[in-house]
Scaffold this motif. Structure first.
Motif, PDB file in Angstrom:
ATOM      1  N   GLY A 186      24.270  20.447 -24.025  1.00 20.11           N
ATOM      2  CA  GLY A 186      25.150  19.315 -23.734  1.00 20.11           C
ATOM      3  C   GLY A 186      24.624  17.930 -24.058  1.00 20.11           C
ATOM      4  O   GLY A 186      25.220  16.937 -23.652  1.00 20.11           O
ATOM      5  N   LYS A 187      23.525  17.844 -24.798  1.00 19.04           N
ATOM      6  CA  LYS A 187      23.029  16.518 -25.192  1.00 19.04           C
ATOM      7  C   LYS A 187      23.937  15.943 -26.280  1.00 19.04           C
ATOM      8  O   LYS A 187      24.559  16.678 -27.043  1.00 19.04           O
ATOM      9  N   ALA A 188      23.955  14.635 -26.352  1.00 24.44           N
ATOM     10  CA  ALA A 188      24.654  13.955 -27.440  1.00 24.44           C
ATOM     11  C   ALA A 188      23.664  13.703 -28.570  1.00 24.44           C
ATOM     12  O   ALA A 188      22.474  13.467 -28.315  1.00 24.44           O
ATOM     13  N   LEU A 189      24.132  13.742 -29.794  1.00 24.28           N
ATOM     14  CA  LEU A 189      23.246  13.444 -30.925  1.00 24.28           C
ATOM     15  C   LEU A 189      22.655  12.045 -30.806  1.00 24.28           C
ATOM     16  O   LEU A 189      21.518  11.813 -31.207  1.00 24.28           O
ATOM     17  N   SER A 190      23.397  11.129 -30.217  1.00 23.13           N
ATOM     18  CA  SER A 190      22.891   9.761 -30.036  1.00 23.13           C
ATOM     19  C   SER A 190      21.677   9.711 -29.109  1.00 23.13           C
ATOM     20  O   SER A 190      20.917   8.741 -29.144  1.00 23.13           O
ATOM     21  N   GLU A 191      21.478  10.731 -28.298  1.00 23.56           N
ATOM     22  CA  GLU A 191      20.305  10.795 -27.421  1.00 23.56           C
ATOM     23  C   GLU A 191      19.052  11.224 -28.191  1.00 23.56           C
ATOM     24  O   GLU A 191      17.938  11.051 -27.696  1.00 23.56           O
ATOM     25  N   LEU A 192      19.218  11.800 -29.362  1.00 29.27           N
ATOM     26  CA  LEU A 192      18.093  12.289 -30.160  1.00 29.27           C
ATOM     27  C   LEU A 192      17.608  11.154 -31.057  1.00 29.27           C
ATOM     28  O   LEU A 192      17.832  11.137 -32.272  1.00 29.27           O
ATOM     29  N   THR A 193      16.946  10.195 -30.445  1.00 25.21           N
ATOM     30  CA  THR A 193      16.593   8.946 -31.133  1.00 25.21           C
ATOM     31  C   THR A 193      15.632   9.145 -32.305  1.00 25.21           C
ATOM     32  O   THR A 193      15.562   8.292 -33.186  1.00 25.21           O
ATOM     33  N   HIS A 194      14.927  10.280 -32.332  1.00 27.43           N
ATOM     34  CA  HIS A 194      14.019  10.530 -33.464  1.00 27.43           C
ATOM     35  C   HIS A 194      14.787  10.737 -34.774  1.00 27.43           C
ATOM     36  O   HIS A 194      14.209  10.655 -35.851  1.00 27.43           O
ATOM     37  N   LEU A 195      16.107  10.968 -34.695  1.00 27.78           N
ATOM     38  CA  LEU A 195      16.930  11.123 -35.903  1.00 27.78           C
ATOM     39  C   LEU A 195      17.375   9.775 -36.483  1.00 27.78           C
ATOM     40  O   LEU A 195      17.781   9.698 -37.646  1.00 27.78           O
ATOM     41  N   GLU A 196      17.317   8.724 -35.681  1.00 22.97           N
ATOM     42  CA  GLU A 196      17.842   7.418 -36.095  1.00 22.97           C
ATOM     43  C   GLU A 196      17.208   6.848 -37.364  1.00 22.97           C
ATOM     44  O   GLU A 196      17.930   6.331 -38.223  1.00 22.97           O
ATOM     45  N   PRO A 197      15.867   6.914 -37.533  1.00 23.37           N
ATOM     46  CA  PRO A 197      15.293   6.366 -38.778  1.00 23.37           C
ATOM     47  C   PRO A 197      15.841   7.067 -40.032  1.00 23.37           C
ATOM     48  O   PRO A 197      16.095   6.406 -41.045  1.00 23.37           O
ATOM     49  N   GLY A 198      16.045   8.375 -39.955  1.00 19.85           N
ATOM     50  CA  GLY A 198      16.599   9.094 -41.099  1.00 19.85           C
ATOM     51  C   GLY A 198      18.023   8.686 -41.406  1.00 19.85           C
ATOM     52  O   GLY A 198      18.423   8.590 -42.572  1.00 19.85           O
ATOM     53  N   VAL A 199      18.804   8.443 -40.366  1.00 22.76           N
ATOM     54  CA  VAL A 199      20.190   7.999 -40.561  1.00 22.76           C
ATOM     55  C   VAL A 199      20.201   6.632 -41.233  1.00 22.76           C
ATOM     56  O   VAL A 199      20.945   6.403 -42.190  1.00 22.76           O
ATOM     57  N   LYS A 200      19.362   5.716 -40.739  1.00 20.93           N
ATOM     58  CA  LYS A 200      19.309   4.374 -41.324  1.00 20.93           C
ATOM     59  C   LYS A 200      18.896   4.424 -42.796  1.00 20.93           C
ATOM     60  O   LYS A 200      19.521   3.784 -43.643  1.00 20.93           O
ATOM     61  N   THR A 201      17.873   5.202 -43.090  1.00 19.87           N
ATOM     62  CA  THR A 201      17.414   5.315 -44.476  1.00 19.87           C
ATOM     63  C   THR A 201      18.510   5.883 -45.371  1.00 19.87           C
ATOM     64  O   THR A 201      18.753   5.386 -46.474  1.00 19.87           O
ATOM     65  N   MET A 202      19.197   6.928 -44.886  1.00 23.37           N
ATOM     66  CA  MET A 202      20.285   7.526 -45.666  1.00 23.37           C
ATOM     67  C   MET A 202      21.386   6.502 -45.915  1.00 23.37           C
ATOM     68  O   MET A 202      21.880   6.354 -47.043  1.00 23.37           O
ATOM     69  N   LEU A 203      21.800   5.778 -44.883  1.00 24.91           N
ATOM     70  CA  LEU A 203      22.887   4.808 -45.021  1.00 24.91           C
ATOM     71  C   LEU A 203      22.485   3.633 -45.915  1.00 24.91           C
ATOM     72  O   LEU A 203      23.299   3.146 -46.703  1.00 24.91           O
ATOM     73  N   ASP A 204      21.244   3.180 -45.798  1.00 17.54           N
ATOM     74  CA  ASP A 204      20.771   2.096 -46.675  1.00 17.54           C
ATOM     75  C   ASP A 204      20.827   2.521 -48.140  1.00 17.54           C
ATOM     76  O   ASP A 204      21.278   1.764 -49.007  1.00 17.54           O
ATOM     77  N   ASP A 205      20.364   3.730 -48.426  1.00 17.32           N
ATOM     78  CA  ASP A 205      20.375   4.242 -49.793  1.00 17.32           C
ATOM     79  C   ASP A 205      21.811   4.436 -50.291  1.00 17.32           C
ATOM     80  O   ASP A 205      22.139   4.079 -51.420  1.00 17.32           O
ATOM     81  N   LEU A 206      22.661   4.977 -49.436  1.00 21.37           N
ATOM     82  CA  LEU A 206      24.066   5.171 -49.798  1.00 21.37           C
ATOM     83  C   LEU A 206      24.733   3.836 -50.108  1.00 21.37           C
ATOM     84  O   LEU A 206      25.487   3.722 -51.078  1.00 21.37           O
ATOM     85  N   SER A 207      24.435   2.821 -49.314  1.00 25.26           N
ATOM     86  CA  SER A 207      25.019   1.499 -49.543  1.00 25.26           C
ATOM     87  C   SER A 207      24.611   0.950 -50.911  1.00 25.26           C
ATOM     88  O   SER A 207      25.445   0.414 -51.650  1.00 25.26           O
ATOM     89  N   TRP A 208      23.326   1.080 -51.234  1.00 28.10           N
ATOM     90  CA  TRP A 208      22.854   0.589 -52.531  1.00 28.10           C
ATOM     91  C   TRP A 208      23.588   1.278 -53.670  1.00 28.10           C
ATOM     92  O   TRP A 208      24.114   0.628 -54.574  1.00 28.10           O
ATOM     93  N   TRP A 209      23.612   2.606 -53.631  1.00 22.04           N
ATOM     94  CA  TRP A 209      24.261   3.359 -54.702  1.00 22.04           C
ATOM     95  C   TRP A 209      25.769   3.117 -54.749  1.00 22.04           C
ATOM     96  O   TRP A 209      26.360   2.989 -55.827  1.00 22.04           O
ATOM     97  N   ALA A 210      26.406   3.061 -53.594  1.00 20.82           N
ATOM     98  CA  ALA A 210      27.861   2.846 -53.566  1.00 20.82           C
ATOM     99  C   ALA A 210      28.214   1.493 -54.174  1.00 20.82           C
ATOM    100  O   ALA A 210      29.168   1.386 -54.954  1.00 20.82           O
ATOM    101  N   THR A 211      27.446   0.469 -53.837  1.00 19.51           N
ATOM    102  CA  THR A 211      27.703  -0.865 -54.376  1.00 19.51           C
ATOM    103  C   THR A 211      27.422  -0.909 -55.876  1.00 19.51           C
ATOM    104  O   THR A 211      28.231  -1.438 -56.652  1.00 19.51           O
ATOM    105  N   ALA A 212      26.286  -0.360 -56.284  1.00 22.49           N
ATOM    106  CA  ALA A 212      25.923  -0.372 -57.708  1.00 22.49           C
ATOM    107  C   ALA A 212      26.947   0.398 -58.543  1.00 22.49           C
ATOM    108  O   ALA A 212      27.390  -0.086 -59.596  1.00 22.49           O
ATOM    109  N   LEU A 213      27.321   1.576 -58.095  1.00 27.02           N
ATOM    110  CA  LEU A 213      28.256   2.392 -58.872  1.00 27.02           C
ATOM    111  C   LEU A 213      29.668   1.835 -58.847  1.00 27.02           C
ATOM    112  O   LEU A 213      30.391   1.919 -59.853  1.00 27.02           O
ATOM    113  N   LYS A 214      30.088   1.261 -57.725  1.00 22.74           N
ATOM    114  CA  LYS A 214      31.409   0.629 -57.643  1.00 22.74           C
ATOM    115  C   LYS A 214      31.465  -0.542 -58.628  1.00 22.74           C
ATOM    116  O   LYS A 214      32.446  -0.696 -59.370  1.00 22.74           O
TER     117      LYS A 214
END
Length: 192
Positions: free
Chosen positions: A158-186
């Protein structure tokens, strides 16, 4: 230039799927950013039959009405985050089928992945990346992998994924990279 629009695609259609949880978690996290807009896209809303068209829509228009609706939806976006369940070391049949129903709509757009399952869905994500390359997407290197202990903490304890704070750096890195590529390719697609 308008902000890139990103689809968070839930890649499983099972009645008891887990995919809703990471999709909503990623959406809630990503929506706090101001560099991209996000929408959850559920494959359940597109009940695609097994691909049985004359050819890929790269060569021949799709005849199936749901397939056409799916292609229009996919075309709305500048990039994608795929929430990928690992089934027998690969992606789900529903996701593979959905990928096959479109071709030009995926081209020259970034694809990030959030995997879950055995070893964090890593084998399915790796398989997905080879498919994405064939569809002329740009798979991002960073991804998010929800490992066994994390999966069971959410699924059974019953834990929420938001409680698993050790995953947060990976999410940020993924989103930062996605933003760069999405902007460049757009930018590049709009100049072409």
């Amino acid at each position: 230039m308008a902000k890139p629009k990103i689809a968070i695609i839930i890649g499983s259609t099972r009645d008891v799927r887990f995919g809703d949880k990471p999709a909503q978690w990623i959406y809630d996290t990503a929506s706090k950013r101001d560099d991209m807009d996000f929408e959850i896209v559920d494959l359940r809303d597109f009940p695609l039959p097994f691909f049985n068209e004359k050819a890929s829509n790269a060569w021949v228009p799709t005849e199936n009405e749901v397939g056409q609706r799916w292609q229009k939806k996919v075309a709305e976006f500048d990039g994608y985050i795929f929430v990928i369940a690992e089934y027998n070391r690969s992606i789900t049949a529903a996701l593979k089928n959905a990928l096959d129903y479109s071709y030009p709509e995926w081209n020259r757009k970034p694809a990030a992945a959030v995997g879950y399952g055995s070893v964090g869905g890593a084998r399915a994500v790796e398989h997905f990346r080879t498919i994405a390359v064939e569809l002329q997407m740009v798979p991002t290197r960073p991804g998010v992998h929800i490992q066994g202990a994390d999966f069971f903490a959410v699924w059974q304890q019953g834990k929420a994924l938001s409680e698993l704070t050790h995953l947060e750096p990976g999410v940020k890195t993924m989103l930062d990279d996605l933003s760069w590529w999405a902007t460049a390719l757009k930018t590049a697609r709009e100049k072409a």
